[in-house]
Enzyme design. Structure first.
Site, PDB file in Angstrom:
ATOM      1  N   ARG A   5     -34.828  37.990 -24.487  1.00 45.69           N
ATOM      2  CA  ARG A   5     -34.012  38.360 -23.323  1.00 45.69           C
ATOM      3  C   ARG A   5     -34.658  39.492 -22.549  1.00 45.69           C
ATOM      4  O   ARG A   5     -35.258  40.394 -23.124  1.00 45.69           O
ATOM      5  CB  ARG A   5     -32.619  38.809 -23.763  1.00 45.69           C
ATOM      6  CG  ARG A   5     -31.728  39.254 -22.598  1.00 45.69           C
ATOM      7  CD  ARG A   5     -30.462  39.937 -23.086  1.00 45.69           C
ATOM      8  NE  ARG A   5     -30.740  41.186 -23.796  1.00 45.69           N
ATOM      9  CZ  ARG A   5     -30.966  42.356 -23.181  1.00 45.69           C
ATOM     10  NH1 ARG A   5     -30.981  42.438 -21.861  1.00 45.69           N
ATOM     11  NH2 ARG A   5     -31.213  43.443 -23.897  1.00 45.69           N
ATOM     12  N   VAL A   6     -34.516  39.435 -21.224  1.00 49.61           N
ATOM     13  CA  VAL A   6     -34.839  40.570 -20.364  1.00 49.61           C
ATOM     14  C   VAL A   6     -33.677  40.758 -19.405  1.00 49.61           C
ATOM     15  O   VAL A   6     -32.856  39.856 -19.203  1.00 49.61           O
ATOM     16  CB  VAL A   6     -36.151  40.359 -19.565  1.00 49.61           C
ATOM     17  CG1 VAL A   6     -37.348  40.362 -20.500  1.00 49.61           C
ATOM     18  CG2 VAL A   6     -36.100  39.073 -18.747  1.00 49.61           C
ATOM     19  N   SER A   7     -33.598  41.938 -18.803  1.00 49.46           N
ATOM     20  CA  SER A   7     -32.449  42.269 -17.967  1.00 49.46           C
ATOM     21  C   SER A   7     -32.560  41.776 -16.533  1.00 49.46           C
ATOM     22  O   SER A   7     -31.551  41.504 -15.889  1.00 49.46           O
ATOM     23  CB  SER A   7     -32.234  43.791 -17.963  1.00 49.46           C
ATOM     24  OG  SER A   7     -31.879  44.238 -19.251  1.00 49.46           O
ATOM     25  N   SER A   8     -33.793  41.669 -16.006  1.00 49.39           N
ATOM     26  CA  SER A   8     -33.936  41.349 -14.584  1.00 49.39           C
ATOM     27  C   SER A   8     -35.175  40.503 -14.323  1.00 49.39           C
ATOM     28  O   SER A   8     -36.062  40.373 -15.177  1.00 49.39           O
ATOM     29  CB  SER A   8     -34.022  42.642 -13.759  1.00 49.39           C
ATOM     30  OG  SER A   8     -35.090  43.448 -14.216  1.00 49.39           O
ATOM     31  N   GLN A  38     -38.853  41.596 -14.818  1.00 48.18           N
ATOM     32  CA  GLN A  38     -39.360  41.761 -16.179  1.00 48.18           C
ATOM     33  C   GLN A  38     -39.890  40.446 -16.746  1.00 48.18           C
ATOM     34  O   GLN A  38     -39.954  40.262 -17.958  1.00 48.18           O
ATOM     35  CB  GLN A  38     -38.260  42.314 -17.086  1.00 48.18           C
ATOM     36  CG  GLN A  38     -37.831  43.732 -16.732  1.00 48.18           C
ATOM     37  CD  GLN A  38     -36.681  44.193 -17.611  1.00 48.18           C
ATOM     38  OE1 GLN A  38     -35.672  43.509 -17.741  1.00 48.18           O
ATOM     39  NE2 GLN A  38     -36.842  45.352 -18.225  1.00 48.18           N
TER      40      GLN A  38
END
Length: 208
Positions: free
Chosen positions: A66-69, A72
């Site tokens: 997972r990444v936030s944005s 990334q």
């Protein structure tokens, strides 16, 4: 004669844990005999042994990233590569599940898919690069669910990620945005002033 087995022996023969046998008994799926010392004894004739072992063996290994944005994307590719290499080095065939969204968001598509598969008993192993890739807060609840469903959790790196402070700051800002909008209204000047101030503070923190 159908032999009686102690709980540890029965669990080993069936390929499940002793806690699973206790849970099955609580749910009324199986029964046991008790000794004078209150120890459980099981008859294996009530189990389909070959079916039980097969279901445990055939559970999937799932690797979650997972990444936030969107900015990334490079980090997401790095996570995927680390997970792929780690699983391959252990000889595990795996399914990769990815998410784009905050660690505070419990409704991400990939996370919901992962939780449903755990609840349905389809996963035998969960692999993460870091604990915070799953959730910022509340990962321990998911790990407790994994333990109850006999899912092995593998965390490749137990230390803190290099971008921890930056992502944590974004998550904190997300919480403040939601609550300030509820207090003052999403378009109010007071709300915007508070958010501008917090953005400045968080920028100072992450650049320090």
């Amino acid at each position: 004669m159908d032999r009686l087995y102690r709980i540890g022996q029965a669990a080993q023969l069936l390929g499940v844990s002793a806690s699973t046998l206790r849970r099955w008994e609580r749910e009324g799926k199986i029964s046991s005999h008790r000794t004078e010392g209150k120890h459980r004894l099981y008859r294996l004739s009530q189990f389909n042994i070959s079916k039980t072992k097969k279901s445990i063996r055939d559970r999937k290994t799932v690797a979650y990233a997972r990444v936030s944005s969107h900015d990334q994307k490079t980090d997401l590719e790095r996570q995927k590569k680390v997970l792929e290499m780690y699983c391959a080095s252990h000889g595990w065939k795996f399914e990769l599940v990815t998410d784009l969204g905050s660690g505070m968001n419990y409704y991400k598509k990939g996370l919901k898919k992962l939780l449903n598969a755990i609840l349905e008993g389809n996963i035998g192993r969960l692999v993460l690069t870091h604990k915070d890739r799953l959730l910022r807060f509340g990962a321990e609840l998911v790990f407790a669910l994994c333990e109850a469903r006999e899912v092995e959790v593998v965390i490749i790196n137990s230390g803190t990620e290099s971008k921890f402070e930056e992502e944590l700051a974004k998550d904190v800002l997300e919480i403040i945005t939601v609550f300030s909008a509820r207090l003052y209204g999403s378009r109010s000047r007071k709300n915007q002033k508070l958010l501008d101030g917090m953005q400045g503070v968080l920028k100072d923190v992450t650049s320090a």
